[in-house]
Motif scaffolding. Structure first.
Motif, PDB file in Angstrom:
ATOM      1  N   GLY A  80     -47.854  10.730   6.405  1.00  0.00           N
ATOM      2  CA  GLY A  80     -47.116  10.941   7.648  1.00  0.00           C
ATOM      3  C   GLY A  80     -45.758  10.279   7.753  1.00  0.00           C
ATOM      4  N   SER A  81     -45.412   9.381   6.834  1.00  0.00           N
ATOM      5  CA  SER A  81     -44.142   8.675   7.004  1.00  0.00           C
ATOM      6  C   SER A  81     -43.340   8.458   5.720  1.00  0.00           C
ATOM      7  N   GLU A  82     -43.984   8.395   4.568  1.00  0.00           N
ATOM      8  CA  GLU A  82     -43.281   8.071   3.322  1.00  0.00           C
ATOM      9  C   GLU A  82     -42.740   9.343   2.665  1.00  0.00           C
ATOM     10  N   ASP A  83     -41.427   9.438   2.571  1.00  0.00           N
ATOM     11  CA  ASP A  83     -40.764  10.610   1.981  1.00  0.00           C
ATOM     12  C   ASP A  83     -40.585  10.378   0.473  1.00  0.00           C
ATOM     13  N   ILE A  84     -41.292  11.183  -0.341  1.00  0.00           N
ATOM     14  CA  ILE A  84     -41.197  11.066  -1.803  1.00  0.00           C
ATOM     15  C   ILE A  84     -40.524  12.304  -2.406  1.00  0.00           C
ATOM     16  N   THR A  85     -39.790  13.034  -1.595  1.00  0.00           N
ATOM     17  CA  THR A  85     -39.169  14.275  -2.038  1.00  0.00           C
ATOM     18  C   THR A  85     -38.291  14.061  -3.266  1.00  0.00           C
ATOM     19  N   GLN A  86     -37.431  13.061  -3.223  1.00  0.00           N
ATOM     20  CA  GLN A  86     -36.486  12.837  -4.318  1.00  0.00           C
ATOM     21  C   GLN A  86     -37.209  12.511  -5.625  1.00  0.00           C
ATOM     22  N   VAL A  87     -38.273  11.724  -5.572  1.00  0.00           N
ATOM     23  CA  VAL A  87     -39.014  11.364  -6.776  1.00  0.00           C
ATOM     24  C   VAL A  87     -39.674  12.601  -7.387  1.00  0.00           C
ATOM     25  N   VAL A  88     -40.246  13.466  -6.540  1.00  0.00           N
ATOM     26  CA  VAL A  88     -40.892  14.685  -7.026  1.00  0.00           C
ATOM     27  C   VAL A  88     -39.845  15.632  -7.619  1.00  0.00           C
ATOM     28  N   GLN A  89     -38.674  15.728  -6.990  1.00  0.00           N
ATOM     29  CA  GLN A  89     -37.604  16.575  -7.531  1.00  0.00           C
ATOM     30  C   GLN A  89     -37.118  16.058  -8.874  1.00  0.00           C
ATOM     31  N   GLU A  90     -37.084  14.740  -9.054  1.00  0.00           N
ATOM     32  CA  GLU A  90     -36.692  14.168 -10.346  1.00  0.00           C
ATOM     33  C   GLU A  90     -37.705  14.525 -11.428  1.00  0.00           C
ATOM     34  N   ILE A  91     -38.990  14.512 -11.091  1.00  0.00           N
ATOM     35  CA  ILE A  91     -40.019  14.917 -12.059  1.00  0.00           C
ATOM     36  C   ILE A  91     -39.806  16.374 -12.440  1.00  0.00           C
TER      37      ILE A  91
END
Length: 83
Positions: A59-70
């Motif tokens: 509900g609060s932690e944005d991991i979008t950038q890390v997933v896009q890097e993968i």
């Protein structure tokens, strides 16, 4: 560890929101689990063009950038693999 993940994708111009509860061995493995889930959705959609808009954990932690890097990692050369 169990975590809640919400994923927002754009599949050929259409917005899709999905997610649910997932399991990972530790916190550092969560982006890999998210990436694998997105790849499963890509296969389900017939491998159409897909853009990752947002990946939110618990509900609060944005991991979008890390997933896009993968997703954007280069494919390693096959020369280094010993059969």
């Amino acid at each position: 560890m169990e975590f809640l993940m919400d994923v927002s994708l754009i599949i050929e111009g259409s917005g899709v929101s999905t997610g649910g509860y997932f399991f990972a061995r530790n916190k550092s493995e969560i982006p890999k689990v998210a990436y694998q889930f997105i790849q499963d959705k890509k296969r389900e959609s017939g491998c159409r063009k897909m853009v990752i808009k947002k990946v939110i954990v618990n509900g609060s932690e944005d991991i979008t950038q890390v997933v896009q890097e993968i997703e954007n990692r280069p494919i390693p050369p096959m020369d280094d693999i010993y059969w």
